[in-house]
Design a protein around this motif. Structure first.
Motif, PDB file in Angstrom:
ATOM      1  N   UNK A 215       0.760  -1.231  -0.113  1.00 37.72           N
ATOM      2  CA  UNK A 215       0.066   0.072  -0.037  1.00 37.72           C
ATOM      3  C   UNK A 215       0.848   1.338   0.086  1.00 37.72           C
ATOM      4  N   UNK A 216       1.855   1.028   0.635  1.00 41.36           N
ATOM      5  CA  UNK A 216       2.897   2.383   0.821  1.00 41.36           C
ATOM      6  C   UNK A 216       3.628   2.745  -0.636  1.00 41.36           C
ATOM      7  N   UNK A 217       3.795   1.458  -1.281  1.00 37.16           N
ATOM      8  CA  UNK A 217       4.390   1.665  -2.614  1.00 37.16           C
ATOM      9  C   UNK A 217       3.462   2.100  -3.639  1.00 37.16           C
ATOM     10  N   UNK A 218       2.102   1.645  -3.507  1.00 35.16           N
ATOM     11  CA  UNK A 218       1.227   2.394  -4.323  1.00 35.16           C
ATOM     12  C   UNK A 218       0.763   3.710  -4.314  1.00 35.16           C
ATOM     13  N   UNK A 219       1.087   4.015  -2.836  1.00 37.13           N
ATOM     14  CA  UNK A 219       0.788   5.405  -2.546  1.00 37.13           C
ATOM     15  C   UNK A 219       1.921   6.498  -3.022  1.00 37.13           C
ATOM     16  N   UNK A 220       2.934   5.527  -3.219  1.00 35.60           N
ATOM     17  CA  UNK A 220       4.079   6.592  -3.664  1.00 35.60           C
ATOM     18  C   UNK A 220       4.115   6.569  -5.094  1.00 35.60           C
TER      19      UNK A 220
END
Length: 315
Positions: A215-220
């Motif tokens: 999720x963090x990678x998608x948000x970035x």
């Protein structure tokens, strides 16, 4: 060095398994109805002829003594001779081994490639494809390999005449015919495996996509394709490797029925024939070969685990 220690440790821990399987096989075969000496001499032989053959074959000795003699020969690299053909068991098994290895290797490749691709597609697109994978998994687990083999023979060999009904052509004799002789057996062997691998791949990918670091990678701003191929697949590979190991072992068991249906001269059909004939040396040798293959499969799974997960190497 760590990999070498892992290999040595796994091989040493598998040694008791080889003893246990060979001993259980010896006992179970002795309980199967039938008498090889009576089969050899025929029903009209005299008692003296019958007893002479039993003595020559060593069948007059107690079962533990027979097993001990077999074990001593194994340590000297001798698996004995067939009670019926008189050929060395090692030669018989080595002649049959390439057939089984061709079938199982091709079945594993087909199952792995189709299963992973189907699982990835269902994980990415969802919808009806997810339900299709679930249905395929249910059908694959419910339909026996030998029944599916009969269906393939009726359609692909008898009606369409695209492939041979039975038999096996060695690769060295004719590569094209070798491939044609494997198509139907491999498909019948791979049905349930493809379904299991596809479902496991889909579930592992979806589970990994739901983790916080994804999720963090998608948000970035990382693309879904980049996340899938660079991060998700590596994390999803761990449970998939376990399933592949289980599937490969199950293919070894299913190959017995598939080889029998397609009249392929492999270890599976040899084991079935030797069981009917009560040919104990051949049965013992075939089971020993199959057990060694299972041990090697588990070793490959452990090596793949240690490669994918540094924590396994550290342990």
């Amino acid at each position: 060095m760590a990999t070498f220690r892992l290999v040595v440790r796994r091989l040493l821990s598998s040694t008791p398994l080889l003893f246990l399987v060979s001993a259980l096989t010896f006992v179970l075969v002795s309980l199967v109805p039938g008498d090889p000496a009576r089969t050899i001499v025929g029903q009209h032989a005299t008692v003296e002829q019958y007893e002479t053959v039993r003595r020559q074959l060593g069948l007059d000795e107690p079962l533990p003594v027979q097993y001990w003699h077999w074990l001593v020969r194994v340590f000297h690299g001798d698996l004995g001779t067939s009670l019926f053909s008189g050929e060395p068991v090692t030669s018989v098994l080595n002649n049959r081994l390439p057939v089984s290895l061709s079938l199982i290797t091709a079945g594993t490749i087909v199952s792995g490639v189709l299963g992973v691709l189907l699982g990835l597609l269902s994980a990415r697109r969802g919808g009806l494809l997810v339900k299709a994978v679930d249905v395929l998994a249910l059908v694959g687990l419910a339909v026996p390999a030998f029944w599916f083999a009969l269906v393939l023979i009726a359609v692909g060999a008898v009606r369409l005449r695209w492939f041979p009904v039975t038999g096996y052509v060695p690769l060295a004799d004719d590569p094209v015919e070798w491939g044609r002789s494997l198509v139907l057996p491999v498909l019948s062997l791979s049905l349930s495996a493809v379904a299991i691998i596809a479902k496991q791949t889909r579930d592992s990918v979806l589970d990994t996509f739901g983790r916080d670091f994804i999720r963090v990678m998608q948000a970035n701003g990382f693309s879904r394709r980049s996340i899938l191929y660079r991060h998700v697949l590596r994390n999803a590979a761990l449970p998939l490797v376990t399933v592949l190991g289980v599937v490969l072992v199950s293919l070894l068991a299913a190959a017995v029925f598939v080889e029998t249906v397609f009249a392929m001269p492999g270890l599976g059909s040899l084991t079935q024939q030797a069981t009917v004939q009560h040919d104990i040396p051949v049965i013992q040798g075939a089971v020993l070969y199959i057990t060694i293959l299972v041990v090697l499969v588990n070793l490959l799974v452990d090596l793949a685990y240690s490669r994918l997960d540094p924590r396994v190497r550290a342990a």
